[in-house]
Design a protein around this motif. Structure first.
Motif, PDB file in Angstrom:
ATOM      1  N   PHE A  80       3.267  -3.730   9.445  1.00 31.25           N
ATOM      2  CA  PHE A  80       2.761  -3.040  10.381  1.00 31.25           C
ATOM      3  C   PHE A  80       3.882  -1.894   9.990  1.00 31.25           C
ATOM      4  O   PHE A  80       4.250  -1.663  11.235  1.00 31.25           O
ATOM      5  CB  PHE A  80       2.497  -3.587  11.967  1.00 31.25           C
ATOM      6  N   THR A 112       3.724   0.827   8.380  1.00 29.59           N
ATOM      7  CA  THR A 112       2.991   2.175   8.677  1.00 29.59           C
ATOM      8  C   THR A 112       1.900   1.985   9.952  1.00 29.59           C
ATOM      9  O   THR A 112       1.352   0.941  10.089  1.00 29.59           O
ATOM     10  CB  THR A 112       2.326   2.067   7.262  1.00 29.59           C
ATOM     11  N   ASP A 169       4.696  -9.493 -10.175  1.00 28.33           N
ATOM     12  CA  ASP A 169       6.270 -10.141 -10.062  1.00 28.33           C
ATOM     13  C   ASP A 169       6.337 -10.824 -10.099  1.00 28.33           C
ATOM     14  O   ASP A 169       7.512 -10.963  -9.756  1.00 28.33           O
ATOM     15  CB  ASP A 169       7.494  -8.452  -9.917  1.00 28.33           C
ATOM     16  N   LYS A 220       0.854  -1.431   0.251  1.00 26.04           N
ATOM     17  CA  LYS A 220       0.349  -0.231   0.197  1.00 26.04           C
ATOM     18  C   LYS A 220       0.921   1.161   0.028  1.00 26.04           C
ATOM     19  O   LYS A 220       0.716   2.556  -0.662  1.00 26.04           O
ATOM     20  CB  LYS A 220      -1.213  -0.359   0.679  1.00 26.04           C
ATOM     21  N   SER A 221       2.216   1.618   0.876  1.00 29.47           N
ATOM     22  CA  SER A 221       2.522   2.184   0.955  1.00 29.47           C
ATOM     23  C   SER A 221       3.687   2.415  -0.363  1.00 29.47           C
ATOM     24  O   SER A 221       3.637   3.802  -0.240  1.00 29.47           O
ATOM     25  CB  SER A 221       3.408   2.448   2.359  1.00 29.47           C
ATOM     26  N   SER A 222       4.202   1.601  -0.991  1.00 28.05           N
ATOM     27  CA  SER A 222       4.543   1.514  -2.360  1.00 28.05           C
ATOM     28  C   SER A 222       3.857   2.591  -2.901  1.00 28.05           C
ATOM     29  O   SER A 222       4.256   3.034  -3.789  1.00 28.05           O
ATOM     30  CB  SER A 222       5.374   0.132  -2.666  1.00 28.05           C
ATOM     31  N   ILE A 263       4.349  -2.578  -9.368  1.00 30.47           N
ATOM     32  CA  ILE A 263       5.569  -1.165  -9.164  1.00 30.47           C
ATOM     33  C   ILE A 263       6.471  -1.477  -9.703  1.00 30.47           C
ATOM     34  O   ILE A 263       7.047  -0.108 -10.471  1.00 30.47           O
ATOM     35  CB  ILE A 263       5.510  -0.551  -7.424  1.00 30.47           C
TER      36      ILE A 263
END
Ligand SMILES: Nc1nc2c(ncn2[C@@H]2O[C@H](COP(=O)(O)OP(=O)(O)OP(=O)(O)O)[C@@H](O)[C@H]2O)c(=O)[nH]1
Ligand SMILES: [Mg+2]
Length: 321
Positions: A187, A189, A274, A168-170, A300
């Protein structure tokens, strides 16, 4: 910890005083006292940094500068500088003194919450044909003094939900100028992060786990922020052995917390493609599409897939889905 509810004491600047002065020239001894400058305002301004209220954990007073007194030669005193308080988008500011409410819903939006006092007139202002040498001037007016409650009700267009460590953060960092911490463990984040993608606000919240709605893990504390999000991006790892079960587990927590969360438009993001074979990705997509046809595959590391995500975001942006 995110600070999302604080009450502070806010004082706008006092107006500068007008002054009594007279010219010193031999043939001109008229009144020349200038007016006082205006006191600085206290202004709140929307920013995308959710931690913007953090300084108020310790600082409870905000004060703008006073205006300077007037000067000789009819010069007006300098205005006091205003103070700008950066507040996260989604902040509701309650002026408890006057029972007024300001809502900051976009980055850059400003509201004057306390007005600086006007400067007083100098004696030059009071001159007239009847009174050519007035010896009066006025004091500056006090600035507004209020008690201000800043309450953060995070508003985002798109909320990122899913298990921990699913990327998610990526994605937030790839798409926006946010710098949400990324690492290969659960965790990472610990607090919600916002990023701005053109005029869409994206919210990355800590990973959810089963029992989140009752307080397990971290995400539950932040589910309330997702309540005000228009759209959800639900991340499922492509490598998951049980993508449908994963999906349902998170949906269950959302529903338990507040059924409204399950009524929002949702895209399923099959992430980290990937890391497994194309065959596995296709099988995962097929299963999930039976539940929700809006499935996007994402790595990503893959520019084409990143473009696909951007296309979805652009559609949301343009059509205001
Ligand atoms: N191979 C690959 N790794 C990825 C991809 N996206 C993210 N990762 C990696 O997966 C790990 C977790 O990524 P995060 O973005 O921190 O995941 P998260 O969902 O925010 O995790 P929490 O904050 O713990 O909920 C990091 O090591 C990332 O580098 C991807 O598309 N491909
Ligand atoms: Mg994260």
């Amino acid at each position: 910890m995110i600070i999302d509810d604080v009450t502070i004491d806010v004082k706008a600047g006092h107006g500068g005083n007008g002054v009594v002065r007279f010219a010193r020239a031999k043939f001109d001894q008229g009144p020349t006292g200038g007016n006082g400058g205006k006191g600085g305002d206290v202004i709140i301004r929307g920013v995308s940094d959710l931690a913007a209220l953090r300084p108020f954990r310790t600082t409870k007073n905000v004060k703008a500068e006073a205006g300077r007194d007037g000067e000789q030669n009819t010069r007006t005193g300098a205005n006091g500088s205003s103070v700008i308080i950066p507040v996260p988008v989604g902040t509701v500011a309650h002026d408890l003194t006057h029972d007024k409410v300001y809502e900051i819903v976009s980055v850059g939006q400003k509201a004057v919450v306390a007005k600086g006092g006007n400067g007083g007139f100098g004696n030059h202002h009071f001159r007239s044909s009847r009174n050519t040498s007035p010896k009066i001037s006025k004091e500056g007016k006090p600035g507004e003094h209020i008690s201000l409650r800043l309450e953060l009700k995070m508003i985002a267009d798109i909320g990122f939900v899913g298990y921990p460590n699913v990327g998610k953060s990526s994605l937030l960092n790839e798409l926006t100028n946010a710098s949400s911490k990324v690492a290969n463990y659960n965790f990472t984040t610990l607090e919600p992060h916002l990023g701005v993608y053109y005029d869409l606000i994206l919210a990355d919240i800590p990973g959810l786990i089963e029992g989140a709605a009752e307080g397990k893990g971290l995400g539950h504390k932040f589910l309330r922020h997702i309540e005000r999000t228009r759209i959800l991006f639900h991340f499922i790892e492509a490598t998951s052995a049980h993508p449908v079960a994963d999906y349902r587990a998170i949906r269950k927590e959302l529903k338990l917390f507040n059924p409204v969360l399950c009524d929002k438009p949702e895209w399923i993001i099959v992430s980290k493609t990937d890391e497994c074979t194309e065959k596995k990705v296709l099988a995962t997509v097929k299963k999930l599409q039976k539940i929700n046809p809006q499935v996007v595959t994402l790595s990503i590391l893959d520019d084409t897939m990143m473009m696909d995500v951007r296309t979805v975001l652009n559609q949301i942006k343009d059509h205001k889905i």
